[in-house]
Design an enzyme around this catalytic site. Sequence first.
Site, PDB file in Angstrom:
ATOM      1  N   PRO A  52       0.775  -1.246   0.000  1.00 13.15           N
ATOM      2  CA  PRO A  52       0.000   0.000   0.000  1.00 13.15           C
ATOM      3  C   PRO A  52       0.807   1.297   0.000  1.00 13.15           C
ATOM      4  O   PRO A  52       0.803   2.061   0.963  1.00 13.15           O
ATOM      5  CB  PRO A  52      -0.828  -0.132   1.278  1.00 13.15           C
ATOM      6  CG  PRO A  52       0.066  -0.902   2.202  1.00 13.15           C
ATOM      7  CD  PRO A  52       0.765  -1.892   1.319  1.00 13.15           C
ATOM      8  N   CYS A  53       1.453   1.603  -1.108  1.00  9.80           N
ATOM      9  CA  CYS A  53       2.221   2.842  -1.188  1.00  9.80           C
ATOM     10  C   CYS A  53       1.318   4.073  -1.102  1.00  9.80           C
ATOM     11  O   CYS A  53       1.801   5.163  -0.791  1.00  9.80           O
ATOM     12  CB  CYS A  53       3.097   2.863  -2.428  1.00  9.80           C
ATOM     13  SG  CYS A  53       2.248   2.515  -3.966  1.00  9.80           S
TER      14      CYS A  53
END
Length: 180
Positions: free
Chosen positions: A141-142
């Site tokens: 989850p950047c």
Amino acid sequence: MAVHWCTVPAPRPVGALTLVVSDAGLCCVAFGDHPEAATAAATRLGTEAVEDPEGTEPARTQVLEYLTGGRRTFDLPLDWRLTAGSPRTVLQTLFAHVGYGATITYAELAELSGAYVGHGYTAARGVGSIMGSNPLPVVVPCHRVTAADGLGGFGGGRPAKEWLLALEGVLTPAFDLDLG
């Protein structure tokens, strides 16, 4: 063994996502309908890409569940071979330690990962660069990594980052934001 790929629909502004799965697990997520992303991943892994929604089923199901608000964590196998060294360390740290509905700054992730100890501003910039080259966005989850003074950038575009953070309850959704 070939990699399998499919494109899954996603609400705007995320749009479609192309998923690529190797024999070891999900190895690539690309924003948009991009068969060439599957071909590039396959080439880097020394194999060929085959469009095969059935071969991507667990990844496809979990991504769709996440995008419709029915999943908060991904428990499918990930193939990390498209990244190495410090980038892999940073991405694995992000995946393991920054859960649904949480955020972390670039500098905090640099410190948490230990990949850039003592590098200050340069560390934050390094992590930002890693987030921009993340081969597994959304799943790794950047979008949960932010700048110290705001949201920061995102490979899928700022509206997609805002949508994903609103889906997770981090941001208040805009009136015209369809959360599924």
